[in-house]
Design a protein around this motif. Structure first.
Motif, short mmCIF file in Angstrom:
data_model
loop_
_atom_site.label_atom_id
_atom_site.label_comp_id
_atom_site.label_asym_id
_atom_site.label_seq_id
_atom_site.Cartn_x
_atom_site.Cartn_y
_atom_site.Cartn_z
N GLU A 1 2.79 2.02 -3.30
CA GLU A 1 1.95 2.67 -4.32
C GLU A 1 1.71 4.13 -3.95
N LEU A 2 1.45 4.39 -2.67
CA LEU A 2 1.17 5.75 -2.22
C LEU A 2 2.37 6.67 -2.45
N GLU B 1 3.11 7.26 -6.25
CA GLU B 1 2.20 8.25 -6.83
C GLU B 1 2.61 9.66 -6.43
N GLU C 1 0.35 12.67 4.34
CA GLU C 1 0.11 13.50 3.15
C GLU C 1 0.78 14.86 3.26
N TYR D 1 0.83 -1.21 0.00
CA TYR D 1 0.00 0.00 0.00
C TYR D 1 0.86 1.26 0.00
N LEU D 2 1.85 1.31 0.89
CA LEU D 2 2.69 2.49 1.00
C LEU D 2 3.58 2.68 -0.23
#
Length: 320
Positions: free
Chosen positions: A215-216, A219, A311, A212-213
């Protein structure tokens, strides 16, 4: 050099570099960030003073492409790729294809360019519609690994170009992160071994979080850096009913783009964060990422204080 000209040059620098430079000392204690903001500010000021705003934009945002602007955007990109051979660390560049990508142009304009970036560069909607393009290039590259950590193999790169209204020539102003599909590629590479079945139910919580991280972060950072890969260390996990909390050290590796020092281009660099992730787990062990929250540590000494949403750590230079 007059005070007036220096002030004008300062006014041409993106406000985000000034903000980053001011906040640098305050923020660096919570993590080891990519220190690419202070020196680019100085370099950009000098570039504006010496050779003008248009070239400064290439220095700040580009990847030191030795390009020959052309009335054909494809030829502008082709010249930049062919001139890569002139760099000390490049052994071979074989261009497979170069073409305008209309779909990617629309996506980049809508997602990254419209808003703050367009306003600061003076790009109207009409200008973007007629004079901004994304060109997709696929090429094979071989490098001298004594001088760079770039991976050999086939590379897919997206170049962002603008057209001079008077001359009609297209110039590269930036490029996307390097997408290298060779076996030795480090683009989003998973240092933790993946489960062969690719079934999330067969993966541990750690492995699911890692995916998950990855991909995060890819991006968030691929518009800025090439060769992204990640490591997860010092992993600790606790569970309270269906809620799982994990703490770990997250390290991102990336290739430098030579913004401040040309010899940094293509050199492997790293930045680390202490992170805490909290997420709900289903009965079969799969994680519900709709419920996930990830925070970084803001305390440089003593007990960790996970209170910065991840974020907020991401770059926003291309964000609206």
């Amino acid at each position: 050099m007059s005070t007036k000209r220096f002030s004008e040059a300062m006014g041409e620098i993106d406000d985000r570099y000034i903000e980053k430079a001011i906040a640098y000392q305050a923020k660096k204690s919570s993590a080891s960030y990519p220190k690419r903001w202070l020196l680019p500010l100085v370099a950009a000021i000098m570039t504006v003073l010496l050779i003008g705003t248009a070239v400064a934009a290439v220095v700040i945002y580009g990847d030191l492409w030795r390009q020959k602007p052309s009335n054909d955007p494809v030829e502008s990109v082709r010249s930049a790729l062919e001139n890569q051979v002139g760099k000390d660390y490049t052994i071979k560049i074989e261009v497979n294809s170069v073409e305008v990508d209309e779909a990617e142009t629309e996506r980049v304009v809508e997602r990254f360019i419209k808003g703050i970036i367009a306003e600061r560069r003076g790009w109207s909607d009409e200008y973007l519609a007629e004079h901004f393009l994304v060109v997709k290039a696929v090429y094979y590259a071989e490098y001298d690994h004594a001088q760079t950590t770039r991976s050999d193999g086939e590379v897919t790169m997206y170049f962002y170009l603008t057209q001079d209204v008077d001359s009609g020539k297209w110039t590269i102003v930036d490029n996307s992160g390097n997408v290298n599909w060779s076996e030795n590629s480090s683009m989003g590479e998973s240092v933790n071994p993946a489960i062969a079945s690719n079934n999330p139910a067969d993966e541990s919580t750690e492995e699911q979080l890692f995916s998950y991280l990855s991909e995060l972060f890819t991006e968030a950072y691929s518009p800025y850096y090439d060769g992204l890969r990640y490591e997860m260390n010092d992993y600790k996990e606790t569970a309270d009913g269906t809620e799982v909390t994990a703490t770990f050290l997250w390290t991102m590796y990336h290739l430098g783009k030579g913004w401040d020092v040309g010899t940094d281009e293509g050199v492997d660099q790293q930045v680390s964060w202490k992170l805490q992730a909290t997420v709900t787990a289903h009965e079969d062990g799969t994680l519900d990422f709709e419920t996930i929250s990830v925070f970084s540590n803001s305390s440089p000494v003593g007990p960790a204080s996970y209170d910065i949403p991840i974020e907020e750590e991401f770059p926003t230079q291309l964000a609206d």
